[in-house]
Design an enzyme around this catalytic site. Structure first.
Site, mmCIF file in Angstrom:
data_model
loop_
_atom_site.group_PDB
_atom_site.id
_atom_site.type_symbol
_atom_site.label_atom_id
_atom_site.label_comp_id
_atom_site.label_asym_id
_atom_site.label_seq_id
_atom_site.Cartn_x
_atom_site.Cartn_y
_atom_site.Cartn_z
ATOM 1 C CE LYS A 117 24.777 -33.617 25.952
ATOM 2 N NZ LYS A 117 23.360 -33.845 25.578
ATOM 3 C CD GLU A 186 22.048 -34.681 18.310
ATOM 4 O OE1 GLU A 186 22.073 -34.492 19.536
ATOM 5 O OE2 GLU A 186 21.782 -35.773 17.775
#
Ligand code: KIV
Length: 268
Positions: A117, A186
């Site tokens: 990621k 996020e």
């Protein structure tokens, strides 16, 4: 136990005919012990660079190193048989395509991680494309970017204004276009995260981004209530972990002091 693959995660968003979509469950882990506890149940385990704070007691994620991330990823993989494992590329390890590829390959060569990621949207699309071109599965991470906390001066929720909402949507589309298999959203305002999830073909995993994402992730020490100093609004703790540990330690000390531990059965 059937191993979770990208195909399994994708089918949760796009199931075969007649089957309802189901949500992806994800959590962080930094060691083999907790990874093995989560593994039978959870779809995706992230070896997040949040370990720099949760495990290492540092103030932000920025000083996590490649060496540390590889060490923790190896440990997590030893505890996992089923879950899909994602390793975080630490800050400064993917500043250009060549460096990013060299570092991303280390996760495949030295650990059993299934994907890496990295943080960033449109501005990182060329990096994602390079890694995907070399056969690396990439999870994007857009919205609030913890690795940019010093650069932008704090942890900022995104999507509050029409401009910010448009930017995060464009980031999502760029990351998908570059070949990412999943994307973490996020700190994105809930209705914007829902819209992104609808527009994207790849699954979205939310943290602090509302219930409209294709899956949810939490940092394990938050989910288990082990971290008491600060609890962000988006965290739900499913255990009073810190209180339980404190009570257990106090009982242990008391038993030592009173001579109740060890008993005859616990002695040779
Ligand atoms: O490092 C991490 O734990 C993360 C999650 C918060 C998504 O990136």
């Amino acid at each position: 136990m059937m191993k979770m693959t990208l195909g399994c995660l994708r089918r949760k968003k796009h199931p075969k005919d007649g089957v309802k979509p189901s949500k992806i469950s994800a959590i962080t882990a930094y060691d083999s012990l907790f990874a093995a506890l989560f593994d039978p149940y959870i779809d995706l385990i992230l070896v997040g660079d949040s370990l720099n704070m949760s495990f290492n007691g540092r103030l932000d994620t920025l000083s996590a190193s490649m060496q540390e991330m590889l060490y923790h990823t190896k440990a997590v993989c030893r505890g996992v048989q089923r879950a899909f494992v994602v390793a975080d590329m630490p800050y400064g390890s993917y500043t250009n395509e060549k460096q990013a590829l060299k570092n991303a390959l280390k996760f495949y060569q030295h650990t059993r991680a299934d994907a890496i990621k990295l943080e960033g949207g449109a501005e990182r699309a060329h990096i994602i494309k390079t890694l995907v071109g070399e056969g690396v599965a990439v999870v994007g991470h857009i919205g609030l970017l913890p690795q940019s906390v010093r650069g932008v001066g704090g942890y900022k929720i995104t999507g509050k204004t029409p401009e910010s909402a448009q930017q995060v949507l464009e980031d999502a589309l760029s990351v998908q276009e570059a070949g990412a298999s999943l994307v973490v959203l996020e700190g994105v305002v809930a209705h914007v995260a829902t819209e992104i999830t609808t527009q994207l073909d790849i699954p979205t995993i939310g943290i602090g981004s509302g219930a409209g994402c294709d899956g949810q992730i939490l940092v394990f020490s938050d989910m288990l209530g082990l971290f008491k100093a600060f609890k962000p609004k988006f965290v739900r703790s499913y255990l009073e972990g810190a209180t339980l540990v404190e009570e257990a330690v106090q009982r242990y000390i008391q038993d030592i002091q009173t001579g109740h531990f060890p008993s005859e059965q616990e002695s040779y």
